[in-house]
Each structure stands twice: as structure tokens, then as C-alpha cells.
Motif scaffolding. Structure first.
Motif, mmCIF file in Angstrom:
data_model
loop_
_atom_site.group_PDB
_atom_site.id
_atom_site.type_symbol
_atom_site.label_atom_id
_atom_site.label_comp_id
_atom_site.label_asym_id
_atom_site.label_seq_id
_atom_site.Cartn_x
_atom_site.Cartn_y
_atom_site.Cartn_z
ATOM 1 N N ARG A 246 -3.451 2.899 -4.302
ATOM 2 C CA ARG A 246 -2.268 3.394 -3.609
ATOM 3 C C ARG A 246 -1.215 2.299 -3.506
ATOM 4 O O ARG A 246 -0.038 2.516 -3.689
ATOM 5 N N HIS A 247 -1.691 1.083 -3.198
ATOM 6 C CA HIS A 247 -0.747 -0.018 -3.055
ATOM 7 C C HIS A 247 -0.053 -0.312 -4.380
ATOM 8 O O HIS A 247 1.160 -0.465 -4.431
ATOM 9 N N LEU B 158 -7.284 2.508 -1.735
ATOM 10 C CA LEU B 158 -6.236 1.730 -1.066
ATOM 11 C C LEU B 158 -5.551 0.797 -2.059
ATOM 12 O O LEU B 158 -4.343 0.654 -2.046
ATOM 13 N N VAL C 30 7.078 4.437 8.341
ATOM 14 C CA VAL C 30 6.290 5.224 7.384
ATOM 15 C C VAL C 30 4.814 4.795 7.440
ATOM 16 O O VAL C 30 3.912 5.629 7.355
ATOM 17 N N GLY C 31 4.591 3.485 7.632
ATOM 18 C CA GLY C 31 3.220 2.983 7.788
ATOM 19 C C GLY C 31 2.544 3.579 9.015
ATOM 20 O O GLY C 31 1.377 3.968 8.967
ATOM 21 N N ASP D 38 9.747 0.834 6.579
ATOM 22 C CA ASP D 38 8.397 0.555 6.113
ATOM 23 C C ASP D 38 7.406 0.655 7.272
ATOM 24 O O ASP D 38 6.325 1.225 7.124
ATOM 25 N N ARG E 201 2.380 2.264 -5.209
ATOM 26 C CA ARG E 201 3.602 2.136 -4.422
ATOM 27 C C ARG E 201 4.501 1.049 -5.015
ATOM 28 O O ARG E 201 5.713 1.164 -5.034
ATOM 29 N N TRP F 209 -4.631 -8.305 -3.217
ATOM 30 C CA TRP F 209 -4.455 -7.366 -4.322
ATOM 31 C C TRP F 209 -4.945 -7.971 -5.635
ATOM 32 O O TRP F 209 -5.551 -7.289 -6.458
#
Lengths: 110, 181
Positions: free
Chosen positions: B70-71, B67, B120-121, B117, B74, B44
Motif C-alpha cells: 500500500r505504501h 502495508l 486522511v491517515g 496527510d 501510494r 520500506w
């Protein structure tokens, strides 16, 4: 750990999926394989609760992988069938096989 | 220009805002690391640095940035997003191809965070595949059906665990009463 436990149909499907998927058995792939084997839609919640139950019985073990960007930084939960799980699945397969043989002998259903 | 990049342009109308967003997150991650966080921020940090160094170029690219966004969305605390919105006059919006999030909280109520987690993933992973193959409408419908049909077994399993604990407690109370009498 139960040694003479009778597996339910859904439990048998899930254990079979774990055997087929091998090292690639995690929530999404198990869910997909279960739907393929069961020939119909199943909820991922029921797959997870059944896997938890099988883990409590000692037929499955699980661990968490590293977070991946493809899943928005979420981890995968991997599953593996244990020796006890293989044993109980083999027993269930044997019973199913006996039933098929019995029906074939009388020329009924199969 | 793809649908994905239009999302990013919608999120950050001004490249300076994207840059500021990335900079603030880099600072936030540095702080977390200095506080002894064990989470692996490596990928990241790399992506945020890229975003920070060339936001205009990155805004033309699609999925990879989405991505990252989004991360960090989150990870974002609502206070951080509010501060950012106050500083820049715009707030990062929800990524367009994310599954409907309203239902996710139900899982967090009844499952452990790690288990939730992972679940949901898994849902998100399959959602993306279905969306790619059959479109957003079908993927959204599939996701909602999965959430609704999953709640029942999860709640039932949690209830059974609770009942077991309660009945165990009742047995202990009974034993204690017998011992006292």
C-alpha cells in the motif's frame, strides 16, 4: 491571544478530550473521544477545523509525528492543550457548574 | 490462505513480477537517496528487500506485506505503474481494504499537504478498525459519511480565510487610495 474568550460547546468538548487523552491526543483519538463525550457522530473535518481555530487562539499547540506503516506511511498530528487553554476551559467549567448549582437550588431540570 | 494474501496474489499473479516490482522500487529509492531525499526509507527498504529476496514466501503472508504494498502504491507515480505494467503485462491493483479514495482529493484541495496527510491517515486508521469490527460495507459507509460531512466545515474555514485575506487587501487598497487623494 484572547483572554476573555467564550468557548463554544464544541470547543469545550475538544479541549476536554485533549486533557483526557494527554500524550495520546492525535486526530483519530481526539475524534473518537469527541464522539464519545458528545454522545453522537461528529465529522473529523469539524474536529480539525476547530482544533486549527483553537491553535490560532493559542489554546492548543500541535506537531507532526513520524510516519507509521499502520497508517499507510502517513504522519500523525499530535495536539496538546496550552496553559491558556487550560485556563479558559476551567473558566467554562466553572460557568457550567454555576448553572447546574443554580438549577439544583430551584429543583429544576437536574 | 487469507483474504489479504489473495489480494497479493491477485496483484502479482507471477512471483517474478512481485520481485521486479520490488527491485524497481529499491532502485527508485536508491536514486532518491542519492539525490539527497531526507525521507526515512529504512523500514520500506527492509521490506522491499524481503519481498525481492523471497516473493513466493511473502505472497503467502498477509497484512504486513499489504502495508508495504500500500505504501509503495501510494508513493508510485502513475508513469512508474504504467511502465511496470508495460514491462510485466500486469499492474498492481488497489489494495482491497483501502478506504474509497475518490473523496480524498477534496481534502488536498482545501488543506495543506501535511494537514491533509494527517487527516486522511486518521480516517484510514479508524476505517480499518471499523472494517475489522463491522465489515467492509459499514466501514465504507462510515468513511463516505465522514468525507461528505467533513467537506463542509473545511471549505467554510478555507472560505473564511480567503474572505479575511480579501477584506485585508480591500482595507489596504482603501488606505492607499486615501493617501493618494
Amino acid at each position: 491571544m484572547a483572554t476573555n474568550d467564550n468557548l463554544g460547546t464544541f470547543e469545550q468538548i475538544i479541549l476536554t478530550s485533549l486533557v483526557i487523552l494527554g500524550e495520546n491526543a492525535y486526530g483519530a483519538t481526539v475524534h473518537e473521544k469527541v464522539e464519545e463525550l458528545a454522545e453522537g457522530s461528529r465529522s473529523i473535518g469539524s474536529v480539525y477545523t476547530t482544533l486549527d481555530r483553537l491553535e490560532q487562539k493559542g489554546y492548543v499547540k500541535s506537531w507532526f509525528g513520524d510516519p507509521t506503516p499502520e497508517r499507510g506511511g502517513r504522519s500523525k498530528r499530535f495536539f496538546e492543550i496550552t496553559g491558556a487553554g487550560q485556563k479558559v476551559l476551567q473558566q467554562a467549567m466553572k460557568v457550567a457548574d454555576n448553572m447546574v448549582t443554580g438549577l439544583r437550588e430551584i429543583g429544576g431540570l437536574v | 490462505v487469507t483474504e489479504d494474501s489473495s489480494h497479493i496474489q491477485r496483484n502479482f499473479k507471477n512471483p517474478e513480477h512481485a520481485q521486479k516490482y520490488a527491485w524497481l522500487w529499491l532502485k527508485s529509492i536508491e536514486r532518491k537517496i542519492s539525490e539527497g531525499s531526507t525521507e526515512d526509507f529504512g523500514p520500506w527498504i527492509k521490506d522491499l528487500k524481503r519481498l525481492h529476496d523471497s516473493p513466493e514466501k511473502l505472497m503467502e503472508v498477509g497484512e504486513a506485506n499489504e502495508l508495504v504494498l500500500r505504501h509503495i502504491d501510494r508513493l508510485a507515480m502513475s508513469s512508474f505503474v504504467t511502465d511496470f505494467a508495460g514491462a510485466c503485462g500486469e499492474a498492481p491493483q488497489r489494495v482491497k481494504d483501502c478506504p474509497p479514495s475518490a473523496a480524498e482529493f477534496l481534502f488536498y484541495v482545501f488543506l495543506t499537504p501535511a494537514n491533509c496527510d494527517a487527516l486522511v491517515g486518521d480516517l484510514e486508521e479508524r476505517y480499518k478498525i471499523i472494517r475489522k469490527r463491522f465489515g467492509a460495507r459499514r466501514a465504507n459507509f462510515w468513511y463516505l459519511v465522514q468525507v461528505i460531512t467533513s467537506v463542509g466545515p473545511i471549505v467554510w474555514a478555507a472560505t473564511k480565510r480567503l474572505l479575511k485575506a480579501v477584506s485585508g487587501l480591500a482595507v489596504l487598497v482603501d488606505v492607499w487610495r486615501r493617501l493618494r487623494s
